[in-house]
Design an enzyme around this catalytic site. Structure first.
Site, mmCIF file in Angstrom:
data_model
loop_
_atom_site.group_PDB
_atom_site.id
_atom_site.type_symbol
_atom_site.label_atom_id
_atom_site.label_comp_id
_atom_site.label_asym_id
_atom_site.label_seq_id
_atom_site.Cartn_x
_atom_site.Cartn_y
_atom_site.Cartn_z
ATOM 1 N N HIS A 1 52.517 32.366 35.651
ATOM 2 C CA HIS A 1 51.145 31.379 34.973
ATOM 3 C C HIS A 1 51.881 31.310 33.398
ATOM 4 O O HIS A 1 52.057 30.029 32.851
ATOM 5 C CB HIS A 1 49.986 31.840 34.844
ATOM 6 C CG HIS A 1 49.004 31.065 34.252
ATOM 7 N ND1 HIS A 1 48.636 29.936 34.965
ATOM 8 C CD2 HIS A 1 48.185 30.972 33.209
ATOM 9 C CE1 HIS A 1 47.473 29.480 34.284
ATOM 10 N NE2 HIS A 1 47.553 30.005 32.927
ATOM 11 N N GLU B 1 43.771 51.003 58.033
ATOM 12 C CA GLU B 1 42.602 49.865 58.045
ATOM 13 C C GLU B 1 42.760 48.462 58.523
ATOM 14 O O GLU B 1 43.929 47.804 58.328
ATOM 15 C CB GLU B 1 41.678 50.024 56.905
ATOM 16 C CG GLU B 1 42.175 49.249 55.644
ATOM 17 C CD GLU B 1 41.358 49.146 54.545
ATOM 18 O OE1 GLU B 1 40.104 49.072 54.713
ATOM 19 O OE2 GLU B 1 41.842 49.596 53.384
ATOM 20 N N CYS C 1 42.954 32.844 30.822
ATOM 21 C CA CYS C 1 43.782 32.296 30.223
ATOM 22 C C CYS C 1 43.343 31.454 29.189
ATOM 23 O O CYS C 1 42.420 30.820 29.353
ATOM 24 C CB CYS C 1 44.868 31.596 31.026
ATOM 25 S SG CYS C 1 46.070 30.457 30.046
#
Length: 662
Positions: free
Chosen positions: A596, A199, A578
């Site tokens: 993170h 695709e 978070c």
């Protein structure tokens, strides 16, 4: 899977059993969904997959209950406030609507199965699936009429369709035909976006103007060209943005297309009755939350209940939902981003055969090396992905000191990671390489980027050396350590661990994982070297250097504690938000979530270090220049004092000596 609370018929538990196997795909219209659900339920019950689905279902229910509790606490004043916020945001988003572009999403029809049928015409018209008894990659449209689909185990598919023919996967063949289709796409948009092998997204605005054709005519011409070039059919969707174009390409499958005019009224009419699950980015969990908490089932209801979306979700999530309700999506061609990683993985029947597992690792290492060499990339961080027989997903990563790309180097390091997990029964192995040395244009990677271990040992985030002194703990340099990151996913909750491993253990140096062992080692070395220098090259040992070492090693201990409890320190509320800063990262963003978490860990360690300095100032160490070290070394050779002179070896001098020995 545990039954839904909304289902009161305990005699028909399969009605609430919804998995990837029971979701409808193009070509499955008219399939008896309850029959499929019943067979899938009966054949899955008691399996490890079934147990994992039960855990996931329990997790989803808990998220729903938590959000329902939030919903119930909303006061009339709060609802009014959030509705005003939503109305304002809707106006701002509406102002960004762009109806000047024509986007085309092209999707090959049952790509793998179609390629196999092209290679073997005898398969035409027969129910066939690419894959095996353990897992199906693609099913042709004849098989889909029985409820057979991709991501379904082959033994369940065979139960649904006894005449099903299995064909093994051949990715070299699929890649070849994918390259042929992409040559066609380039004629209409040189900057097309390849979403997968089968695709792509094309901005055909310029092609329409240059050729004097409508979007629909371009779509027809493109699909005809793909068929002429490959012998394969494809479906297309045309719309003002990519989000809607993808939805449109699924409407008239197979071998068809759907055109959504570049008109706001047409867009709003189209989106009004569209089920939310049709939108890319809204999966099973989000669908449950929106439906069971707020009562949203269609895209139009996103706008009708926009106030609740702003009240219960973060700003970014609420914006996405509002964009869906408005029919807004990406219209600008995304800027080319530097590749962050290359990966591959393979699924197989669950096994604990070590020879088989290592052979899979050999194959994956070879494929990964080939892919990296094609793009002239070398990386430092190698990640091993494992899915156990009980569907628990684990990742094991090692960050090396040198950049690698060869098959041998990848296999050597991957084998070490796998050996550490044995014995184990697995159903999937994957390898990923990241942290590349340079981009495709030859630009070096960010030189200011520091590893977490480097940050802890050598200084704060500004690059200044902690305590404004030359680091005497040079034996903890990156030359001696590799950083291993571990992520264990249990019941959709990730637990991260950062381990520092010392490759010099064979030389008798203790692992830095245990700071007490490190400290004892250097204290023993001090005893061994006691009085080895004469009085002229020695200084009285006042204990401050050893105190400094203790502070550094204690810092390593605090890192280990912080890392092992990182699910508390950087806990993901509802598994995506978070707790510390509110940023949202879904579980699939494994690298981003780890980075993170590392950021918060480094932030905490930096704060602890800065807080500890005022309370317990550390005496400034002597700065030993290289020339002075050399002269001191020469001086030591000429003058050796006895062990009984009652003097101690200064610790900073000892580290200089130790480094030379290493």
């Amino acid at each position: 899977m545990a039954k839904s609370e909304s289902s009161g018929d305990t005699s028909r538990p399969w009605q609430s059993y919804h998995t990837a196997y029971t979701n409808a795909k193009a070509g499955m219209e008219g399939v008896d969904k309850e029959k499929v659900q019943k067979i899938v339920y009966e054949m899955s019950k008691g399996s490890k997959y079934f147990e994992n689905e039960e855990r996931k279902e329990a997790f989803i229910k808990q998220k729903i209950e938590n959000m329902r509790a939030q919903f119930a606490k909303l006061t009339a004043a709060e609802i009014s406030h959030y509705q005003k916020v939503a109305d304002k945001r809707i106006l701002e988003l509406e102002a960004t609507r762009d109806l000047t572009r024509i986007w085309l999403h092209v999707d090959m029809d049952a790509f793998y199965a179609a390629v196999e049928t092209l290679s073997n015409p005898l398969l035409k018209g027969k129910p066939m699936a690419v894959g095996g008894m353990s897992m199906i990659s693609t099913a042709n449209y004849e098989a889909r009429r029985f409820g057979v689909r991709a991501a379904m185990p082959g033994f369940i598919a065979r139960r649904l369709c006894p005449e099903l023919i299995f064909v093994p996967t051949d990715f070299k063949k699929y890649t070849y035909y994918s390259d042929l289709t992409r040559k066609v796409f380039q004629k209409y948009d040189p900057n097309f976006i390849a979403a997968s092998l089968d695709e792509a997204y094309l901005d055909i605005t310029t092609a329409c103007l240059e050729r004097g054709m409508t979007g629909g005519e371009i779509g027809e011409e493109l699909r005809k060209s793909v068929y002429e070039e490959t012998g394969l059919t494809c479906s297309a969707g045309l719309a003002p943005n990519r989000l809607l174009a993808k939805v449109c390409s699924d409407i008239n499958k197979p071998n068809g297309q759907f055109v959504l005019p570049n008109d706001r009224t047409a867009v709003m009419t189209f989106i009004s009755s569209l089920p939310i699950r049709k939108i890319g980015g809204i999966g099973k969990v989000t669908e449950h939350l929106l439906r069971d908490v707020i009562g949203i089932t269609t895209c139009e209801e996103m706008l009708q209940k926009s106030g609740f979306l702003c009240a219960l979700f973060s700003r970014s999530s609420a914006d996405f939902f509002l964009c869906v309700g408005l029919g807004l999506g990406g219209t600008n061609t995304p800027q080319v981003k530097l590749r962050k990683s290359i990966s591959n993985e393979r699924t197989f029947p669950a096994t604990d055969d070590e020879a088989f597992l290592f052979q899979k690792l050999v194959d994956l290492a070879e494929m990964l090396s080939t892919d990296m060499k094609k793009e002239s990339l070398c990386g430092r961080t190698l990640t091993l992905k494992l899915k156990t027989a009980s569907f628990e997903v684990r990742t094991r990563a090692v960050t090396l000191q040198n950049y690698i790309c060869s098959n041998e180097d990848i296999l050597k390091n991957a084998s070490k990671l796998l050996k550490a997990e044995l014995p184990i029964s697995l159903r999937l192995i994957g390898l990923r390489m990241s942290q590349f040395n340079e981009d495709k244009d030859g630009n070096p990677s960010d030189p200011t980027q520091k590893t977490l271990s480097n940050f802890i040992i050598f200084g704060d985030a500004t690059g200044r050396n902690m305590d404004d002194q030359t680091s005497f703990c040079s034996d903890f340099s990156d030359d001696h350590f590799t950083t291993e990151r571990r992520t264990v996913s249990v019941d959709n909750h990730e637990i991260h661990q950062n381990d520092l491993r010392d490759p010099l253990e064979s030389n008798g140096i203790p692992s830095a994982n245990n700071s007490n062992d490190v400290l004892r080692y250097y204290e023993n070395e001090l005893e061994k070297n006691h009085g080895s220098l004469d009085n002229k090259s020695e200084a009285e040992f006042d204990g401050s250097s050893l105190d400094n070492l203790k502070k550094r090693t204690n810092l390593l201990d605090s890192e280990a504690v912080s890392s092992s409890n990182q699910n508390e320190q950087c806990f993901w509320v509802d598994d995506y938000k978070c707790l510390l800063c509110g940023v949202e990262l879904p579980p699939t963003f494994v690298e981003e979530r780890q980075e993170h978490a590392d950021f918060h860990l480094a932030e905490k360690l930096q704060k602890e270090e800065s807080d500890s300095n005022p309370r317990s100032p550390i005496p400034k160490q002597r700065i030993i220049q290289k020339d002075h070290m050399k002269s001191q070394t020469r001086h030591k050779k000429k003058h050796k004092s006895s062990h009984g002179d009652g003097k101690h070896l200064p610790i900073d001098t000892f580290f200089v000596k130790s480094n030379q020995n290493f």
